[in-house]
Design an enzyme around this catalytic site. Structure first.
Site, mmCIF file in Angstrom:
data_model
loop_
_atom_site.group_PDB
_atom_site.id
_atom_site.type_symbol
_atom_site.label_atom_id
_atom_site.label_comp_id
_atom_site.label_asym_id
_atom_site.label_seq_id
_atom_site.Cartn_x
_atom_site.Cartn_y
_atom_site.Cartn_z
ATOM 1 N N ASP A 1 -11.941 -4.878 -2.544
ATOM 2 C CA ASP A 1 -12.790 -6.067 -2.615
ATOM 3 C C ASP A 1 -14.135 -5.715 -2.005
ATOM 4 O OD1 ASP A 1 -12.854 -7.039 0.436
ATOM 5 O OD2 ASP A 1 -10.859 -6.301 -0.003
ATOM 6 N N GLU B 1 0.815 -1.214 0.000
ATOM 7 C CA GLU B 1 0.000 0.000 0.000
ATOM 8 C C GLU B 1 0.856 1.274 0.000
ATOM 9 O OE1 GLU B 1 -3.884 -1.379 2.511
ATOM 10 O OE2 GLU B 1 -2.005 -1.309 3.605
HETATM 11 N N1 SAH Z 1 -2.377 -10.755 3.895
HETATM 12 C C1 SAH Z 1 -3.653 -11.357 4.073
HETATM 13 C C2 SAH Z 1 -4.767 -10.456 4.510
HETATM 14 C C3 SAH Z 1 -4.444 -9.041 4.731
HETATM 15 S S1 SAH Z 1 -5.626 -8.367 5.768
HETATM 16 C C4 SAH Z 1 -4.114 -12.012 2.800
HETATM 17 O O1 SAH Z 1 -3.434 -11.929 1.792
HETATM 18 O O2 SAH Z 1 -5.183 -12.593 2.842
HETATM 19 C C5 SAH Z 1 -6.321 -7.119 4.770
HETATM 20 C C6 SAH Z 1 -5.714 -5.753 4.896
HETATM 21 O O3 SAH Z 1 -6.400 -4.897 3.990
HETATM 22 C C7 SAH Z 1 -5.897 -5.126 6.258
HETATM 23 O O4 SAH Z 1 -4.808 -4.305 6.535
HETATM 24 C C8 SAH Z 1 -7.216 -4.336 6.132
HETATM 25 O O5 SAH Z 1 -7.128 -3.060 6.694
HETATM 26 C C9 SAH Z 1 -7.488 -4.224 4.628
HETATM 27 N N2 SAH Z 1 -8.690 -4.873 4.089
HETATM 28 C C10 SAH Z 1 -8.987 -4.935 2.760
HETATM 29 N N3 SAH Z 1 -10.107 -5.633 2.546
HETATM 30 C C11 SAH Z 1 -10.567 -6.037 3.759
HETATM 31 C C12 SAH Z 1 -11.664 -6.834 4.172
HETATM 32 N N4 SAH Z 1 -12.512 -7.349 3.290
HETATM 33 N N5 SAH Z 1 -11.826 -7.080 5.499
HETATM 34 C C13 SAH Z 1 -10.946 -6.573 6.397
HETATM 35 N N6 SAH Z 1 -9.880 -5.828 6.051
HETATM 36 C C14 SAH Z 1 -9.657 -5.546 4.749
#
Ligand code: SAH
Length: 257
Positions: free
Chosen positions: A220, A16
């Protein structure tokens, strides 16, 4: 170069903030609490930029260090979030007016969501910074090809990204099922988007009386496709949004004393 207190720019993940860090020409690294704080300038403003890591506690620790050690005069959180509100689509931008921890519940002793002993569930973002962020975001989204490039616009279908302002909710959970996001929408019908850090930083800034704002690009829809959408968006697009938004906002500020 000035010695004015810096503005803090925070993201949870490297993807980010990568472009913004690359754009800080004179940065100096200071390592505190296992995090790298990059001290330098952007658009001639003194800046400290840092990756908080993911989640509310990591974000709160980072915010506290920014305020105590770096004397940050404001904290702006930037990154991605999952869209909850109707019409909050991938590629849109949300500027928070208020922030709430959706997983905080000390009821029946305190009302659900209220941070005990503060009397608040919804922490207000600084209106001056948020208004300015919204203005520059609206302007940037008017020309998505210029902002992101034709390829990204085509790949993600971002022809007409929108700006939204309102409630941003945070919790220690990556919301990645339609069922979970439906529950959030039911319980917090005015929530525009969900992420994992903003409301924690808002609470810390409230305690210190320091201005806070949050601007997030929607990666998303917090549904069954969230994981795939998030991963794609974060690697290809997130850092461009952060750099463009923050640079455009910094350009609106008066020169640092
Ligand atoms: N690295 C992990 C998840 C990252 S958590 C993976 O690849 O699955 C997601 C990050 O993006 C967090 O820092 C949060 O602030 C943000 N974020 C984006 N979409 C999100 C969602 N649907 N729910 C919660 N946090 C979300």
């Amino acid at each position: 170069m000035s010695t004015a207190p810096p503005i803090a720019i925070v993201s949870a993940m490297h993807e980010e903030l990568a472009a913004l860090l690359a754009a800080m020409p004179d940065e100096r690294r200071m390592r505190v609490a296992g995090r790298d704080f990059w001290v330098g300038h952007l658009q001639e403003q003194p800046i400290v930029a840092v990756l908080s890591r993911i989640g509310k506690v990591a974000a709160a620790t980072t915010a506290t260090v920014l305020l105590e050690r770096f004397r940050a005069r404001a904290i702006v959180f930037t990154g991605v979030a999952g869209g909850l509100g109707p019409g909050v689509a991938v590629g849109d931008v949300v500027v928070a007016t208020r922030l709430l921890q959706h997983d905080l519940d000390a009821s029946p002793i305190f009302p659900r969501y209220e941070v005990p002993l503060t009397g608040h569930a919804r922490f207000a973002a600084d209106t001056v910074i948020s208004d300015a962020l919204a203005t520059v975001a609206r302007e940037l989204l008017r020309d998505p090809v210029r902002l992101l490039g034709q390829q990204v616009v085509d790949d993600f279908g971002l022809a007409a990204p929108k700006l939204h302002r309102g409630l941003l909710v945070s919790g220690d959970r990556f919301v990645s099922t339609a069922e979970e996001s439906a529950v959030l929408r039911r319980d917090l019908p005015d929530a525009l988007a969900v992420e994992m850090e903003g409301a924690a930083v808002a609470q810390v800034c409230h305690d210190y009386g320091v201005p806070f704002a949050a601007v997030r690009a929607i990666s998303d829809r917090a549904d069954d496709a969230a994981h795939a959408d998030f991963t794609r968006f974060v690697s290809a697009v997130a850092s461009r949004y952060s750099l463009a938004l923050i640079e455009a906002w910094l350009r609106t500020l008066p020169a640092a004393a």
